[in-house]
Design a protein around this motif. Structure first.
Motif, PDB file in Angstrom:
ATOM      1  N   ASN A   1       1.049  -1.346   0.203  1.00 45.58           N
ATOM      2  CA  ASN A   1      -0.243  -0.070  -0.427  1.00 45.58           C
ATOM      3  C   ASN A   1       0.722   1.098   0.114  1.00 45.58           C
ATOM      4  OD1 ASN A   1      -1.809   2.310   1.665  1.00 45.58           O
ATOM      5  ND2 ASN A   1      -3.181   0.451   1.811  1.00 45.58           N
ATOM      6  N   ASP A   2       0.664   2.128  -1.522  1.00 44.87           N
ATOM      7  CA  ASP A   2       1.177   3.571  -1.241  1.00 44.87           C
ATOM      8  C   ASP A   2       1.339   4.515   0.073  1.00 44.87           C
ATOM      9  OD1 ASP A   2       2.240   2.496  -3.095  1.00 44.87           O
ATOM     10  OD2 ASP A   2       1.406   3.866  -5.276  1.00 44.87           O
ATOM     11  N   SER A   3       0.340   4.356   0.797  1.00 47.20           N
ATOM     12  CA  SER A   3      -0.274   5.009   1.486  1.00 47.20           C
ATOM     13  C   SER A   3       0.674   4.538   2.412  1.00 47.20           C
ATOM     14  CB  SER A   3      -1.517   5.372   1.609  1.00 47.20           C
ATOM     15  OG  SER A   3      -2.112   4.005   2.126  1.00 47.20           O
ATOM     16  N   ASN A   4       0.190   4.130   3.205  1.00 51.31           N
ATOM     17  CA  ASN A   4       1.457   3.378   4.699  1.00 51.31           C
ATOM     18  C   ASN A   4       2.972   3.534   4.219  1.00 51.31           C
ATOM     19  OD1 ASN A   4      -0.930   1.804   5.048  1.00 51.31           O
ATOM     20  ND2 ASN A   4      -0.065  -0.372   5.150  1.00 51.31           N
ATOM     21  N   LYS A   5       3.147   3.865   2.381  1.00 56.40           N
ATOM     22  CA  LYS A   5       4.599   3.404   2.883  1.00 56.40           C
ATOM     23  C   LYS A   5       5.154   5.255   2.835  1.00 56.40           C
ATOM     24  CE  LYS A   5       5.935   0.841  -1.475  1.00 56.40           C
ATOM     25  NZ  LYS A   5       5.891   0.764  -2.583  1.00 56.40           N
ATOM     26  N   GLN A   6       4.310   6.263   3.007  1.00 52.72           N
ATOM     27  CA  GLN A   6       4.400   7.831   3.449  1.00 52.72           C
ATOM     28  C   GLN A   6       4.691   7.802   4.887  1.00 52.72           C
ATOM     29  OE1 GLN A   6       2.360  10.398   1.592  1.00 52.72           O
ATOM     30  NE2 GLN A   6       0.905   8.675  -0.295  1.00 52.72           N
ATOM     31  N   PHE A   7       3.925   6.713   5.447  1.00 54.20           N
ATOM     32  CA  PHE A   7       3.434   6.827   7.156  1.00 54.20           C
ATOM     33  C   PHE A   7       5.453   6.009   7.575  1.00 54.20           C
ATOM     34  CE2 PHE A   7      -0.485   7.017   6.575  1.00 54.20           C
ATOM     35  CZ  PHE A   7      -1.065   7.618   7.219  1.00 54.20           C
ATOM     36  N   VAL A   8       5.543   5.166   7.032  1.00 55.61           N
ATOM     37  CA  VAL A   8       6.815   4.035   7.225  1.00 55.61           C
ATOM     38  C   VAL A   8       8.085   4.907   6.990  1.00 55.61           C
ATOM     39  CG1 VAL A   8       8.292   2.238   6.846  1.00 55.61           C
ATOM     40  CG2 VAL A   8       6.079   1.761   7.065  1.00 55.61           C
ATOM     41  N   GLU A   9       8.306   5.758   5.445  1.00 53.83           N
ATOM     42  CA  GLU A   9       8.580   6.484   5.119  1.00 53.83           C
ATOM     43  C   GLU A   9       9.494   7.917   6.236  1.00 53.83           C
ATOM     44  OE1 GLU A   9       8.346   7.887   1.215  1.00 53.83           O
ATOM     45  OE2 GLU A   9       8.802   5.528   0.810  1.00 53.83           O
ATOM     46  N   TYR A  10       8.005   8.381   6.507  1.00 52.94           N
ATOM     47  CA  TYR A  10       7.995   9.437   7.724  1.00 52.94           C
ATOM     48  C   TYR A  10       8.888   8.924   9.035  1.00 52.94           C
ATOM     49  CZ  TYR A  10       6.489  13.468  10.747  1.00 52.94           C
ATOM     50  OH  TYR A  10       6.960  14.008  12.043  1.00 52.94           O
ATOM     51  N   LEU A  11       8.892   8.092   9.538  1.00 58.79           N
ATOM     52  CA  LEU A  11       8.950   7.123  10.884  1.00 58.79           C
ATOM     53  C   LEU A  11      10.495   7.083  10.983  1.00 58.79           C
ATOM     54  CD1 LEU A  11       6.004   5.184  11.959  1.00 58.79           C
ATOM     55  CD2 LEU A  11       6.726   6.930  13.211  1.00 58.79           C
ATOM     56  N   HIS A  12      10.582   6.389   9.342  1.00 56.90           N
ATOM     57  CA  HIS A  12      12.407   5.932   9.269  1.00 56.90           C
ATOM     58  C   HIS A  12      12.979   7.372   9.223  1.00 56.90           C
ATOM     59  CE1 HIS A  12      11.431   1.808   7.730  1.00 56.90           C
ATOM     60  NE2 HIS A  12      11.933   1.817   8.916  1.00 56.90           N
ATOM     61  N   LYS A  13      12.271   8.530   8.054  1.00 57.27           N
ATOM     62  CA  LYS A  13      13.130  10.057   8.012  1.00 57.27           C
ATOM     63  C   LYS A  13      13.527  10.720   9.087  1.00 57.27           C
ATOM     64  CE  LYS A  13      13.003  13.904   5.625  1.00 57.27           C
ATOM     65  NZ  LYS A  13      12.017  14.675   4.488  1.00 57.27           N
ATOM     66  N   ASN A  14      12.606  10.350  10.175  1.00 57.26           N
ATOM     67  CA  ASN A  14      12.715  10.900  11.437  1.00 57.26           C
ATOM     68  C   ASN A  14      13.267  10.623  12.395  1.00 57.26           C
ATOM     69  OD1 ASN A  14      11.228  14.308  11.250  1.00 57.26           O
ATOM     70  ND2 ASN A  14      10.406  12.501  10.070  1.00 57.26           N
ATOM     71  N   ALA A  15      13.483   9.011  12.273  1.00 61.00           N
ATOM     72  CA  ALA A  15      14.263   7.683  13.438  1.00 61.00           C
ATOM     73  C   ALA A  15      13.295   8.147  15.160  1.00 61.00           C
ATOM     74  CB  ALA A  15      15.586   8.528  13.514  1.00 61.00           C
ATOM     75  N   LEU A  16      12.162   7.981  14.347  1.00 62.87           N
ATOM     76  CA  LEU A  16      11.048   7.714  15.577  1.00 62.87           C
ATOM     77  C   LEU A  16      10.612   6.561  16.427  1.00 62.87           C
ATOM     78  CD1 LEU A  16       7.894  10.198  14.445  1.00 62.87           C
ATOM     79  CD2 LEU A  16      10.201  10.868  15.721  1.00 62.87           C
TER      80      LEU A  16
ATOM     81  N   ILE B   1       0.136  13.710   5.583  1.00 69.38           N
ATOM     82  CA  ILE B   1       0.521  13.293   5.513  1.00 69.38           C
ATOM     83  C   ILE B   1      -1.192  12.988   4.301  1.00 69.38           C
ATOM     84  CG2 ILE B   1       0.076  10.832   4.694  1.00 69.38           C
ATOM     85  CD1 ILE B   1       2.837   9.962   6.258  1.00 69.38           C
ATOM     86  N   ASP B   2      -0.650  13.564   2.194  1.00 69.76           N
ATOM     87  CA  ASP B   2      -2.127  13.394   1.695  1.00 69.76           C
ATOM     88  C   ASP B   2      -2.302  12.554   0.979  1.00 69.76           C
ATOM     89  OD1 ASP B   2      -4.956  14.056   0.532  1.00 69.76           O
ATOM     90  OD2 ASP B   2      -4.720  15.982   1.680  1.00 69.76           O
ATOM     91  N   PHE B   3      -3.338  11.228   0.696  1.00 74.15           N
ATOM     92  CA  PHE B   3      -3.045  10.569  -0.191  1.00 74.15           C
ATOM     93  C   PHE B   3      -4.598   9.964  -1.002  1.00 74.15           C
ATOM     94  CE2 PHE B   3      -2.862   8.416   3.791  1.00 74.15           C
ATOM     95  CZ  PHE B   3      -3.627   7.680   4.170  1.00 74.15           C
ATOM     96  N   CYS B   4      -5.478  11.590  -1.019  1.00 75.69           N
ATOM     97  CA  CYS B   4      -6.879  11.674  -0.815  1.00 75.69           C
ATOM     98  C   CYS B   4      -7.011  11.688  -3.051  1.00 75.69           C
ATOM     99  CB  CYS B   4      -7.497  12.805  -0.762  1.00 75.69           C
ATOM    100  SG  CYS B   4      -7.838  12.956   1.058  1.00 75.69           S
ATOM    101  N   LYS B   5      -7.779  11.307  -3.311  1.00 74.39           N
ATOM    102  CA  LYS B   5      -7.690  10.962  -4.635  1.00 74.39           C
ATOM    103  C   LYS B   5      -8.477  12.137  -5.513  1.00 74.39           C
ATOM    104  CE  LYS B   5      -7.021   6.145  -4.434  1.00 74.39           C
ATOM    105  NZ  LYS B   5      -7.328   5.281  -5.278  1.00 74.39           N
TER     106      LYS B   5
ATOM    107  N   CYS C   1      -7.883   9.100   4.505  1.00 70.34           N
ATOM    108  CA  CYS C   1      -7.245   9.611   3.622  1.00 70.34           C
ATOM    109  C   CYS C   1      -6.235  10.936   3.562  1.00 70.34           C
ATOM    110  CB  CYS C   1      -7.268   9.576   1.746  1.00 70.34           C
ATOM    111  SG  CYS C   1      -8.611  10.376   1.804  1.00 70.34           S
ATOM    112  N   ARG C   2      -6.122  11.415   4.276  1.00 79.02           N
ATOM    113  CA  ARG C   2      -5.369  12.651   5.216  1.00 79.02           C
ATOM    114  C   ARG C   2      -5.270  12.821   6.815  1.00 79.02           C
ATOM    115  NH1 ARG C   2      -8.548  16.296   3.292  1.00 79.02           N
ATOM    116  NH2 ARG C   2      -7.217  16.747   1.009  1.00 79.02           N
ATOM    117  N   TYR C   3      -4.137  12.789   7.065  1.00 77.22           N
ATOM    118  CA  TYR C   3      -3.460  12.690   8.345  1.00 77.22           C
ATOM    119  C   TYR C   3      -2.496  14.244   8.725  1.00 77.22           C
ATOM    120  CZ  TYR C   3      -5.265   8.134   9.022  1.00 77.22           C
ATOM    121  OH  TYR C   3      -6.418   7.530   9.041  1.00 77.22           O
ATOM    122  N   ASP C   4      -2.790  14.892   9.517  1.00 78.49           N
ATOM    123  CA  ASP C   4      -2.020  15.834  10.667  1.00 78.49           C
ATOM    124  C   ASP C   4      -0.988  15.317  10.980  1.00 78.49           C
ATOM    125  OD1 ASP C   4      -3.288  17.572   8.580  1.00 78.49           O
ATOM    126  OD2 ASP C   4      -4.499  18.418  10.904  1.00 78.49           O
ATOM    127  N   ILE C   5       0.273  15.491  11.409  1.00 77.37           N
ATOM    128  CA  ILE C   5       1.526  14.941  12.299  1.00 77.37           C
ATOM    129  C   ILE C   5       2.007  15.336  12.840  1.00 77.37           C
ATOM    130  CG2 ILE C   5       3.310  13.931  12.049  1.00 77.37           C
ATOM    131  CD1 ILE C   5       3.096  12.872   9.078  1.00 77.37           C
TER     132      ILE C   5
END
Length: 551
Positions: free
Chosen positions: A397-412, A523-527, A540-544
């Protein structure tokens, strides 16, 4: 023609073997291949649906956290105890994931139920002495429990209820209820049924309904005094006593929440869709009309139709989601196959006695078309699952990737969630290595409560306070490094935007805990441009929000 009684074997229809044994073998081999492919799908996609959250909650429980105190879940504890088994197995078998172990456990339970049903059907008047027909019955049960079951529902709560209680339901069918079976078989049926009926509180409806059907058929006392029923009553009472003694929070806090919110919410479309089923399900078992023909299948037609109706009541008293209708769908499939057997028996009987039988072809055709349609639909689902790319037990799921990349990028190291969704977060936690540190997972209930609050002053406002306090405790004690807050155009199935922060900020404890978080990004993946597509506007839209005292 002999009357239908337990142990009577009907001999008016010849039991000649088919002249095409090769065709039978080919059909059997093809069925086994399809079942094998379906089993592979269930093992590799066992994390789909609610099972991902339940596995997560069970793992937390094995890690020492307390149910209904550290872990919020509206289900009784038995489902988490069951899900703890595959997690424990995966901890000791390095190459086996917990969701794969869960799928294997579901297959074992299905096969075990099938093996318990075969000795029962070997004594049924229509199946006694006919190994070929008993083999077809075994394939029918395997098809119901495994093949036509969606990977999303396989070995979830309602599937477990159906599978584990099926031998008990079959044991007290009119043609089998008065037969004395071995003690080991009766004990095994009672143990499995007790587990199945305790999976969800509404399982009591199915259990009580079976007692009513036995009363209508004239063997209620025999059933109530049976070893199987005594085992169910004793284990059920012991289970409730254990919860009351060691997990009283379930009765005081969780169960009122579940009843209050599920009663406020249901899916109207499913109600309309199954109205016809409800009508026929109620009419057939309770109207003692005299049929024109008597067959070895006819007593079970009334009985199985009654059980089908029980599962409709079970689904309607639940939240109305598709998985609550799964046992109903399976019983309808089983009843259709049973009717096809009866129509075929009548056609052969009429033919051998020189009576007109072509008028029976319409019923056979309807049953056959229904069965083939459902098998084709299940095949399409299975093929789609086989050809889809699979990653960590779920479709990538591409939307899951965005959350995972954010967590990895910020080492959370951890995150929390304020959303109605809870199936994606265990996957994100697995893929990112970050802990999911908020307990509450049924946030979809909150908008319905807020809506009812405007309509009635007696609405359960305390539930919103309870949820807000639960979030506050998690943010104060666990300190998730980031919070993902659903800010989509529409909130789940409610056709409007929901300001979650505004709702919970009314709770003083939540407002204090939230003061440690600041908006970071979205993170916004709305169509866009698909206003009629629910998936384009929901979840499809989450504020962090980042914790100010985290790295």
């Amino acid at each position: 023609m002999p009357k239908t009684r337990a142990g009577t074997i009907y001999t008016s229809v010849s039991t000649k073997r088919s002249a095409m044994p090769y065709s039978r073998k080919m059909i059997g081999v093809s069925a086994l291949i399809l079942l094998g492919m379906s089993a592979w799908v269930h093992v590799h996609l066992a994390i789909m649906g609610d099972k991902g959250w339940l596995l997560f909650a069970a793992r937390e429980w094995l890690g020492g956290k307390k149910l209904y105190v550290d872990i919020f879940e509206v289900n009784p504890p038995l489902i988490l105890w069951i899900y703890a088994v595959p997690i424990w197995v995966s901890m000791h078998v390095p190459f086996l994931t917990d969701y794969a172990a869960l799928g294997i456990m579901g297959l074992i339970a299905s096969v075990m139920t099938l093996l318990l049903c075969l000795p029962l059907m070997a004594r049924h008047p229509a199946f006694a002495g006919d190994r070929a027909k008993q083999g077809v019955f075994a394939l029918l049960l395997a098809g119901i429990f495994i093949f036509i079951t969606s990977p999303m529902f396989f070995f979830d709560r309602d599937h477990i209820l159906l599978v584990l209680t099926f031998p008990y339901m079959l044991r007290f069918a009119p043609s089998l209820a008065r037969i004395a079976f071995p003690v080991w078989l009766r004990a095994a049926i009672g143990l499995l049924a007790a587990t199945g009926f305790c999976i969800k509180p509404y399982g009591l409806i199915v259990f009580a309904g079976i007692q009513l059907l036995c009363l209508l058929h004239g063997y209620f006392l025999r059933m109530m005094q049976s070893m199987e029923t005594v085992i169910i009553l004793l284990l059920g009472a012991g289970y409730c006593a254990v919860i009351a003694a060691f997990m009283p929070e379930y009765f005081y806090d969780v169960l009122p929440i579940a009843f209050a919110t599920y009663a406020d919410y249901n899916i109207v479309g499913n109600t309309r869709y199954f109205m016809i089923m409800a009508f026929f399900g109620a009419i057939i078992p309770f109207c003692k009309f005299q049929p024109r023909f008597e067959t070895p299948y006819r007593p079970e037609v009334y009985y199985f139709a009654g059980v089908t109706f029980l599962y409709l009541v079970y689904a309607r008293l639940g939240n109305g989601w598709g998985y609550t209708y799964h046992p109903l769908f399976c019983m309808l499939f089983f009843l259709t196959a049973w009717l096809l057997w009866e129509y075929s028996w009548l056609a052969r009987d009429h033919q051998e006695r020189g009576l007109p039988y072509r008028h029976l072809g319409l019923g056979r055709m309807f049953c056959a078309v229904s069965i083939l349609f459902n098998l084709a639909a299940a095949s399409i689902v299975m093929i789609a699952a086989l050809v889809a790319p699979v990653s960590d037990g779920a479709v990538e799921n591409d939307s899951n990737k965005q959350f995972v990349e954010y967590l990895h990028k910020n080492a959370l190291p951890s995150f929390g969630v304020m959303s109605a969704e809870f199936t994606r977060w265990p996957q994100i936690s697995r893929q990112s290595g970050a802990r999911w540190d908020t307990r509450f997972n049924h946030l979809w209930m909150v908008p319905a409560l807020m809506r009812s609050e405007k309509e009635s002053a007696a609405s359960p406002r305390w539930i919103v306070d309870y949820v807000g306090q639960a979030y506050a405790q998690d943010m104060d004690s666990r300190k998730p490094a980031a919070m993902f807050v659903d800010n989509s155009e529409e909130f789940f199935t409610y056709s409007h935007h929901v300001e979650l922060l505004a709702i919970f900020s009314r709770v003083p404890q939540f407002a204090t805990a939230w003061s440690h978080y600041r908006f970071d990004s979205s993170i916004d993946f709305c169509k866009p441009g698909k206003s009629s597509d629910l998936a384009a506007k929901v979840g499809c839209r989450y504020d962090i929000y980042r914790r100010t005292d985290s790295p």
